[in-house]
Motif scaffolding. Structure first.
Motif, PDB file in Angstrom:
ATOM      1  N   THR A 200       0.951  -1.298  -0.053  1.00 32.77           N
ATOM      2  CA  THR A 200       0.024   0.000  -0.069  1.00 32.77           C
ATOM      3  C   THR A 200       0.851   1.229   0.151  1.00 32.77           C
ATOM      4  OG1 THR A 200      -0.040   0.122   2.459  1.00 32.77           O
ATOM      5  CG2 THR A 200      -1.818  -1.036   1.183  1.00 32.77           C
TER       6      THR A 200
ATOM      7  N   THR B 185      -5.279   6.261   0.069  1.00 28.92           N
ATOM      8  CA  THR B 185      -4.404   5.075   0.015  1.00 28.92           C
ATOM      9  C   THR B 185      -4.624   4.278  -1.278  1.00 28.92           C
ATOM     10  OG1 THR B 185      -4.765   5.042   2.661  1.00 28.92           O
ATOM     11  CG2 THR B 185      -3.892   3.090   1.627  1.00 28.92           C
TER      12      THR B 185
ATOM     13  N   SER C 190      -3.180   0.621  -3.419  1.00 30.44           N
ATOM     14  CA  SER C 190      -2.630  -0.788  -3.544  1.00 30.44           C
ATOM     15  C   SER C 190      -1.962  -0.876  -5.154  1.00 30.44           C
ATOM     16  CB  SER C 190      -3.697  -1.685  -3.476  1.00 30.44           C
ATOM     17  OG  SER C 190      -3.212  -3.089  -3.687  1.00 30.44           O
TER      18      SER C 190
END
Length: 636
Positions: free
Chosen positions: A102, A113, A115
């Motif tokens: 992340t 955030t 990924s």
């Protein structure tokens, strides 16, 4: 209260109630993709076990070095995996395996955030706002407001490759990451130097996240029928606000078709709209917060917007599932990135107005005329008042006072009309003595008296009817105005939610609504005495109707925003005070009596056109004559 005033109340009730009651292939595709992925992994695991078993037999029956066997085993398994992956992912096969990481971009307003799995946003925290947990009874919100962070969410591209039966789903691919100070670049490798790239950039003081995608070195791998990437966006909405009813009813998918006005899916039922036209933006909107995706290079080629209602008490207590599909016209030759922009932020009308393409329309102030009242009258007034006083509750009181001041001329005429009917009451009472129970004749003669003195019996209804659009507009204004969110006044700790002070088996009880009910009953009683013409005594419906309506409205208002019920309570207080002032100080009953007599003489001496009341009276007299003639003919 006379019959005409009661008609006004009935019209008011009809208007309010009319407003109150007016007011997934994609998931299957994603689930099927997951099942295919799991099936592939199961097959590979079985193949790996079979390979290891064969290699173990070789080890047991030969003198091959153990290290050599391990190396052969590892290469064999990897080769088997890649072979299986290529059948499903083509040139992206090597990106199927990886370790999820992340990354974070943040400024003074948001913390996003990401990924590396799919290169997607996995959640955004709004730093300046707090929310409630479902069922919270606390007075102050304490949880951070997070958008787009449900693990079930999807934000993935489907890339069509030549030779594959299905497009490649980027949500299952791992990308390489380049991180700068305020920028993230995710590249999913596609072999031979090609890749799928997503770039995010964040600036200070912005709720917007610049976003772009491009395809590099994939011209030969893409399907010959390629016309763009298909974006799948599924969003499970988690409750944030204190009032679950409002938040659920206002959660929807907003969108704008190019060169058209913004619109939205039906909030109160499942909806699915295929948009075979260019689309400027899509927005997943809750009561006070929005996640929007805006096209910048050019419009999205087409789209789809859908809402799925979720059963009450579902495992994660989600409000709804919002779903969007967009056809993103990304160039296949890598000649340039397709530019977009995310908006993760509050439904603040002024902030949203700084974006192009009418993004501020996600603030649902109401439809048509009532929405215009909120946008161009109520909202500017509140903005002005909030700059003058520190409390939004005081702003509501000042707004109430301004409305009442604007209505003063009509209020004065209403009270004057009531005083005039009081002056004429002795004459009207004599009609009952003269005509007994003949209500039709009494009504006809009463209209005649009104016509002789130039009194309009409907004069008392006009102010209430003119205020009705404002009430309806405010019914939508408070639940949609983030300025009032979590603002307290007196005992109400959140002006966009009901001020329930205690709870019964049937639900909470709003104190502002209780006070409104009491003041309404008091005002109805006083108004009835002011406008009483003696007719109510002969008609129980007219006598009790003014006291029944407040109880009906009580149940409609009890769960409304406390800002609205606060306004209505103080509106009644000002009504009562203004009525007492006009009736007892500004109007002299003796002078009214003299004016009526003078008006009667003036009307008798001057020929004029018949008024509506007189024409109605004439029609009633003609009807009475016809009925008398029929009775006479019947006797003969």
């Amino acid at each position: 209260m006379n019959k005409q005033s009661t008609i006004g109340f009935v019209l008011l009730a009809v208007l309010v109630f009319a407003w109150t009651f007016v007011m997934q292939p994609s998931r299957q595709q994603i689930e099927a993709e997951k099942q295919r992925q799991q099936h592939l992994l199961d097959s590979l695991a079985k193949a790996e076990q079979d390979s290891l078993g064969r290699l173990q037999q070789t080890l047991d029956t030969s003198s091959v070095n153990v290290a050599t066997v391990a190396s052969i085993s590892q290469d064999s398994v990897k080769s088997l995996r890649l072979q299986g992956y290529r059948a499903e992912y083509g040139v992206f096969a090597e990106a199927v395996e990886g370790a999820e990481e992340t990354f974070v971009l943040e400024n003074d307003l948001i913390k996003a955030t990401f990924s590396n799995r799919g290169g997607r946003v996995t959640g955004v925290e709004l730093k300046s706002f707090k929310g409630y947990a479902l069922g919270d009874t606390v007075q102050t919100a304490t949880l951070p407001v997070r958008l787009f962070d449900d693990p079930k969410n999807a934000f993935t591209y489907l890339i069509p490759l030549e030779g594959l039966s299905r497009p490649v789903n980027t949500q299952y691919l791992y990308g390489q990451v380049e991180k700068g100070d305020r920028q993230l670049v995710f590249r999913i490798p596609a072999g031979s130097g090609g890749y799928f790239e997503q770039t995010y950039a964040l600036r200070d003081g912005q709720y917007a996240l610049d976003y772009s995608v491009r395809l590099v070195g994939l011209e030969n791998a893409l399907s010959k029928s390629y016309s763009g990437l298909n974006l799948i966006w599924a969003d499970y909405i988690t409750p944030i606000e204190k009032s679950l009813t409002y938040e659920q009813s206002m959660t929807t998918v907003n969108y704008r078709i190019s060169e058209d006005s913004p619109t939205y899916c039906d909030c109160n039922k499942g909806d699915d709209q295929n948009l075979e036209v260019p689309v400027d933006w899509m927005a997943h909107t809750q009561q006070f917060f929005t996640t929007a995706l805006l096209a910048r290079t050019s419009p999205f080629a087409k789209g789809r917007a859908a809402i799925e209602l979720l059963p009450a008490g579902n495992p994660d207590n989600d409000l709804k599932k919002l779903y969007t599909e967009l056809s993103v016209p990304v160039a296949k030759n890598g000649s340039g990135a397709f530019q977009m922009q995310f908006y993760f932020g509050p439904n603040d009308y002024d902030i949203l107005s700084t974006y192009e393409a009418d993004l501020e329309s996600v603030v649902h102030y109401g439809w048509s005329f009532f929405g215009a009242i909120n946008k161009y009258l109520v909202r500017p007034l509140f903005n002005l008042l909030s700059g003058l006083v520190p409390s939004f509750g005081l702003c509501i009181i000042l707004l109430t006072l301004l409305v009442k001041t604007a209505m003063y001329p009509l209020q004065y005429k209403m009270i004057l009309s009531g005083v005039k009917m009081q002056v004429l009451r002795p004459q009207i009472n004599k009609l009952k003595e003269k005509y007994g129970d003949d209500q039709q004749r009494i009504s006809t003669e009463q209209m005649k008296i009104f016509g002789e003195y130039g009194v309009n019996p409907l004069g008392g209804c006009l102010p209430a009817l003119l205020q009705t659009p404002i009430w309806i507009a405010l019914y939508r204004f408070f639940p949609a105005s983030i300025d009032f969110r979590q603002e307290s006044f007196l005992w109400a700790n959140d002006l966009v939610s009901a001020d329930h002070i205690f709870f019964t088996p049937l639900g909470g009880v709003s104190l502002f609504t209780v006070f409104w009910l009491i003041s309404m009953l008091a005002y109805a009683k006083y108004s009835a005495s002011l406008n009483d013409t003696g007719m109510a005594a002969n008609n129980p419906a007219l006598q009790y109707m003014p006291y029944i309506f407040p109880f009906v409205f009580f149940f409609a208002l009890n769960n409304s925003a406390s800002g609205l019920t606060c306004y209505m309570f103080f509106s009644n207080l000002f009504n009562i005070g203004m009525t007492l002032l006009i009736k007892n100080v500004l109007i002299d009953e003796n002078k009214v009596r003299e004016q009526l007599e003078a008006k009667k003489k003036e009307l008798q001496s001057q020929p004029r056109k018949k008024s509506f009341a007189e024409r109605l009276e004439e029609m009633q007299r003609d009807q009475l004559k016809k009925e008398e003639e029929k009775r006479k003919n019947g006797k003969k």
